[in-house]
Design a protein around this motif. Structure first.
Motif, mmCIF file in Angstrom:
data_model
loop_
_atom_site.group_PDB
_atom_site.id
_atom_site.type_symbol
_atom_site.label_atom_id
_atom_site.label_comp_id
_atom_site.label_asym_id
_atom_site.label_seq_id
_atom_site.Cartn_x
_atom_site.Cartn_y
_atom_site.Cartn_z
ATOM 1 N N PHE B 34 -18.622 22.954 -8.532
ATOM 2 C CA PHE B 34 -18.537 22.134 -7.331
ATOM 3 C C PHE B 34 -18.847 20.680 -7.685
ATOM 4 O O PHE B 34 -19.572 20.401 -8.642
ATOM 5 C CB PHE B 34 -19.571 22.580 -6.280
ATOM 6 N N TYR B 36 -20.558 17.617 -5.452
ATOM 7 C CA TYR B 36 -21.170 17.188 -4.201
ATOM 8 C C TYR B 36 -21.331 15.674 -4.223
ATOM 9 O O TYR B 36 -21.513 15.070 -5.286
ATOM 10 C CB TYR B 36 -22.539 17.844 -4.005
ATOM 11 N N GLN B 38 -23.235 12.217 -2.204
ATOM 12 C CA GLN B 38 -24.260 11.748 -1.259
ATOM 13 C C GLN B 38 -24.066 10.265 -1.036
ATOM 14 O O GLN B 38 -24.353 9.446 -1.931
ATOM 15 C CB GLN B 38 -25.658 12.044 -1.796
ATOM 16 N N GLN B 42 -27.115 9.410 3.853
ATOM 17 C CA GLN B 42 -26.497 10.598 4.419
ATOM 18 C C GLN B 42 -26.894 11.831 3.610
ATOM 19 O O GLN B 42 -27.399 11.722 2.503
ATOM 20 C CB GLN B 42 -24.967 10.459 4.421
ATOM 21 N N ARG B 43 -26.655 12.975 4.188
ATOM 22 C CA ARG B 43 -26.979 14.212 3.504
ATOM 23 C C ARG B 43 -25.965 14.505 2.419
ATOM 24 O O ARG B 43 -24.867 13.986 2.400
ATOM 25 C CB ARG B 43 -27.030 15.368 4.503
ATOM 26 N N LEU B 44 -26.382 15.375 1.510
ATOM 27 C CA LEU B 44 -25.502 15.844 0.459
ATOM 28 C C LEU B 44 -24.351 16.644 1.098
ATOM 29 O O LEU B 44 -24.582 17.472 1.968
ATOM 30 C CB LEU B 44 -26.302 16.750 -0.466
ATOM 31 N N LEU B 46 -20.367 18.615 0.378
ATOM 32 C CA LEU B 46 -19.410 19.118 -0.585
ATOM 33 C C LEU B 46 -18.198 18.205 -0.654
ATOM 34 O O LEU B 46 -17.628 17.826 0.369
ATOM 35 C CB LEU B 46 -18.965 20.521 -0.181
ATOM 36 N N TYR B 86 -22.789 14.516 -7.703
ATOM 37 C CA TYR B 86 -23.454 15.560 -8.459
ATOM 38 C C TYR B 86 -22.458 16.668 -8.809
ATOM 39 O O TYR B 86 -21.760 17.186 -7.933
ATOM 40 C CB TYR B 86 -24.589 16.190 -7.645
ATOM 41 N N PHE B 99 -27.946 21.635 -9.980
ATOM 42 C CA PHE B 99 -27.357 20.305 -9.943
ATOM 43 C C PHE B 99 -27.523 19.560 -11.255
ATOM 44 O O PHE B 99 -28.550 19.647 -11.923
ATOM 45 C CB PHE B 99 -28.004 19.477 -8.819
ATOM 46 N N GLY B 100 -26.487 18.798 -11.592
ATOM 47 C CA GLY B 100 -26.600 17.876 -12.701
ATOM 48 C C GLY B 100 -27.471 16.703 -12.293
ATOM 49 O O GLY B 100 -27.918 16.600 -11.142
ATOM 50 N N SER B 101 -27.701 15.823 -13.221
ATOM 51 C CA SER B 101 -28.597 14.690 -12.978
ATOM 52 C C SER B 101 -27.973 13.643 -12.065
ATOM 53 O O SER B 101 -28.665 12.782 -11.544
ATOM 54 C CB SER B 101 -29.004 14.046 -14.301
ATOM 55 N N GLY B 102 -26.662 13.735 -11.866
ATOM 56 C CA GLY B 102 -26.002 12.825 -10.939
ATOM 57 C C GLY B 102 -25.498 11.553 -11.607
ATOM 58 O O GLY B 102 -26.048 11.087 -12.611
#
Lengths: 118, 109
Positions: B34, B36, B38, B42-44, B46, B86, B99-102
């Motif tokens: 996936f 994602y 952000q 705002q919220r995370l 998809l 992410y 999750f990855g580090s982003g």
């Protein structure tokens, strides 16, 4: 779409206080919910998987007696940070999956709760 | 061990330029992948998933099992694409997402 609601959005309290955070799936049922923690400028770290009607599964290094999880219904999971200390200050985010739509659904996230312990 | 790597912490490109956010994973079996996003305050949410093979907001991502990569691409970046992205694998449909580090994507006007 699937909505996850988290409450409260922000908590500021004194050291030693216990804090409860609620996570609700508003328009779907979730037998499993997930709790994440995010420190500033870092990624989301999974803390535990909350299972409806049974014990939560904690990730390595997460103290289960410190972070109590209760998942008493198909739409509500709670995370209680017991005897919180300044190092517990963080952003806590919950997530749930609409399993009524089958197993292949993505996770939906709440807005998060910013916890600040003085 | 399960691992997801996003090598770039920050990616800054000009508006209209192509964008590629890298993601590599190490997982046993056949994970679901996936992305994602952000946006500020705002919220995370998809963005897309590999099994859908669809394009969302002009973004696409192809799962390369040989290279164990799931890079996110967009041919022409827009200012509203500025956000935190992410990469997130899931071991099976019943398991948790890691999750990855982003990567923070910044689009310059």
């Amino acid at each position: 779409g699937a909505v996850v609601s988290q409450h409260p959005s922000r908590v500021i309290c004194k050291s030693g206080t216990s804090v409860k955070i609620e996570c609700r799936s508003l328009d779907f049922q979730a037998t499993t919910m997930f709790w994440y923690r995010q420190f500033p400028k870092q990624s989301l770290m999974l803390m535990a998987t909350s299972n409806e009607g049974s014990k939560a599964t904690y990730e390595q290094g997460v103290e289960k007696d410190k972070f109590l999880i209760n998942h008493a219904s198909l739409t509500l999971s709670t995370l209680t940070v017991t005897s919180a200390h300044p190092e517990d200050s963080s952003f806590y985010i919950c997530s749930a999956r609409d399993q009524g739509q089958g197993h292949n659904q993505p996770q939906h996230f709440g807005d998060g709760t910013r916890l600040s312990i003085l | 061990a399960q691992r997801v790597t996003q090598p770039e912490k920050l990616l800054s490109v000009f508006k209209g330029a192509p964008v590629e956010l890298k993601c590599n994973y190490s997982y046993s079996g056949s994970p679901e992948l996936f992305w994602y996003v952000q946006y500020s305050r705002q919220r995370l949410q998809l963005l897309l998933r590999h099994i859908s093979r669809e394009s969302i907001k002009g973004f696409t991502a192809d799962l390369n099992k040989g290279e164990t990569s799931f890079h996110l691409k967009k041919p022409f970046a827009q200012e509203e694409d500025s956000a935190m992205y992410y990469c997130a694998p899931r071991g099976s449909s019943a398991s948790k997402i890691i999750f990855g580090s982003g990567t923070r994507l910044s689009i310059r006007p």
